[in-house]
Design a protein around this motif. Structure first.
Motif, PDB file in Angstrom:
ATOM      1  N   HIS A 121     -38.889  -2.933  22.268  1.00 32.03           N
ATOM      2  CA  HIS A 121     -39.369  -3.699  21.105  1.00 32.03           C
ATOM      3  C   HIS A 121     -38.255  -4.591  20.530  1.00 32.03           C
ATOM      4  N   ALA A 177     -43.168   0.069  33.333  1.00 33.83           N
ATOM      5  CA  ALA A 177     -42.483   1.227  32.742  1.00 33.83           C
ATOM      6  C   ALA A 177     -41.098   0.777  32.289  1.00 33.83           C
ATOM      7  N   GLN A 189     -47.101   1.659  16.860  1.00 30.62           N
ATOM      8  CA  GLN A 189     -46.912   3.022  16.390  1.00 30.62           C
ATOM      9  C   GLN A 189     -47.991   3.355  15.369  1.00 30.62           C
ATOM     10  N   GLN A 232     -33.205   0.570  13.599  1.00 27.72           N
ATOM     11  CA  GLN A 232     -34.584   1.078  13.524  1.00 27.72           C
ATOM     12  C   GLN A 232     -34.655   2.601  13.536  1.00 27.72           C
ATOM     13  N   LEU A 233     -33.561   3.260  13.926  1.00 31.19           N
ATOM     14  CA  LEU A 233     -33.641   4.687  14.237  1.00 31.19           C
ATOM     15  C   LEU A 233     -32.910   5.571  13.259  1.00 31.19           C
ATOM     16  N   SER A 244     -42.268  12.641  34.819  1.00 34.66           N
ATOM     17  CA  SER A 244     -42.745  11.829  35.913  1.00 34.66           C
ATOM     18  C   SER A 244     -43.525  10.601  35.446  1.00 34.66           C
ATOM     19  N   GLY A 277     -44.981   6.943  35.063  1.00 37.28           N
ATOM     20  CA  GLY A 277     -45.286   5.735  35.848  1.00 37.28           C
ATOM     21  C   GLY A 277     -45.429   4.576  34.934  1.00 37.28           C
ATOM     22  N   TRP A 322     -54.993   9.053  28.463  1.00 41.19           N
ATOM     23  CA  TRP A 322     -53.986   8.291  29.201  1.00 41.19           C
ATOM     24  C   TRP A 322     -54.153   8.415  30.706  1.00 41.19           C
ATOM     25  N   THR A 373     -38.380   1.793  21.609  1.00 38.62           N
ATOM     26  CA  THR A 373     -37.665   1.067  20.556  1.00 38.62           C
ATOM     27  C   THR A 373     -36.789  -0.009  21.193  1.00 38.62           C
ATOM     28  N   TYR A 389     -55.591   2.404  28.811  1.00 43.44           N
ATOM     29  CA  TYR A 389     -54.724   1.832  27.761  1.00 43.44           C
ATOM     30  C   TYR A 389     -53.948   0.639  28.334  1.00 43.44           C
TER      31      TYR A 389
END
Ligand code: B12
Length: 260
Positions: free
Chosen positions: A126, A162, A135, A37-38, A258, A260, A204, A123, A209
């Motif tokens: 996913h 996270a 995206q 994918q990258l 930082s 979360g 955010w 990624t 979200y």
């Protein structure tokens, strides 16, 4: 999805035994799925079939791992406490379950000297089927002419999680027993996806979200109070809650993201 009693299944069972009770989830994938994918500059330098595992923290991590970690390590340190706790849990699990095996661990906050992240957490989530990565490029006829960052949504937790770490089991080559499962697409319409990216990029801080789908669980009020507090002020909060001694050092500004 790995079939029972394969080497991949053994790795996942051992990790789950250590990490599930601490509020983490683990998802296996093959390095090749990720690299495909990258662009080349983000590739992981391992053969395609090498087993990798992405580790997520879920709402319970705060109470099951973080608070106990603070109580045991209240002397303080120089890094972000959440990052320290994650590293502590994951290295303990790897040392306990896989001593003598070559397991490379990268954390979401680690960068290469050229400032590129050690791994692209979204990624990885996913391709492992853990959380769909929405995206800008997924939205037909998109309304923006600026860059909008993408966001992963977990089918049960929405945005209340996270992506913390990547483990690569250098010596484990996964074969046909590990088949790729697509992540659940839970934000289906164009309008909902636009709304999601607007919330993630423009608002955010209000955290809405995370509620783009109704989650089964959210962060506790205490966890929200912690993450909603500016990184430089979190140490004072922990002291106020009585989890740190007054001698504990301040968190560094070095923990610039930082997350979360
Ligand atoms: C740098 C960074 C930031 C920077 C820049 C943001 C960015 N996305 O670049 C800043 C400081 C702004 C930031 C902010 C925040 N961040 Co941030 N951030 C990161 C970090 C460390 C690296 C992201 C990065 O540099 N990506 C590089 C770019 C090039 O990657 P990319 O856009 O995905 O491009 C690749 C894909 O498109 C891929 N690709 C191409 N085609 C396809 C097709 C498919 C199917 C797939 C899967 C991939 C794919 O190829 C490209 C590369 O070649 C990640 C953690 C990590 N290690 O990944 C967290 C991370 C993305 N952040 C996160 C969060 C939550 C936030 C904040 C909300 C802060 C907070 N409170 O935690 C804010 C909100 C974002 C905003 N509105 O700005 C979470 C997102 C969780 C999620 N649910 O998705 C992450 C994953 C951290 C974590 N521990 O969970 N962040």
């Amino acid at each position: 999805m790995a079939c029972p009693s394969s080497p991949v299944d053994g790795v996942i069972r051992s990790l789950e035994e250590c990490l599930l009770p601490l509020g983490f989830e683990v998802y296996p994938f093959k390095v090749g799925w990720y690299n495909r994918q990258l662009s080349a500059s983000f590739h992981l330098p391992y053969p395609d079939d090498t087993l990798a595992v992405v580790v997520l923290s879920v709402p319970g991590m705060f109470e099951k791992a973080f608070i106990p970690f603070l109580k045991a390590h209240s002397g303080g340190g120089l890094q972000d406490y959440i990052d320290q706790c994650t590293a502590h849990c994951i290295t303990s699990a790897v040392n306990t379950c896989f001593s003598g095996q070559q397991v490379d661990i990268s954390y979401d906050y680690e960068m290469h000297p050229n400032r590129k992240p050690k791994f692209l957490a979204q990624t990885a989530a996913h391709v492992a089927g853990a959380a769909y990565y929405y995206q800008q490029s997924d939205i037909p006829d998109q309304p923006w002419d600026t860059k909008m960052f993408g966001v992963c949504i977990h089918p049960k937790l929405g945005g209340w999680f996270a992506i913390r770490a990547l483990l690569v089991f250098r010596e484990v080559q996964a074969g046909l027993e590990l088949q790729q499962t697509a992540p659940v697409d839970c934000v289906r319409s164009r309008e909902q996806r636009i709304d999601l990216l607007e919330r993630f990029n423009r608002r955010w801080q209000d955290g809405t979200y995370r509620d783009i789908i109704t989650p089964e669980e959210r962060y506790s009020q205490q966890q929200r109070d912690y993450f909603w507090t500016a990184p430089g002020e979190r140490i004072a909060l922990l002291k106020q809650w009585g989890y740190l001694t007054t001698e504990s050092q301040s968190e560094t500004q070095g923990s610039e993201l930082s997350h979360g």
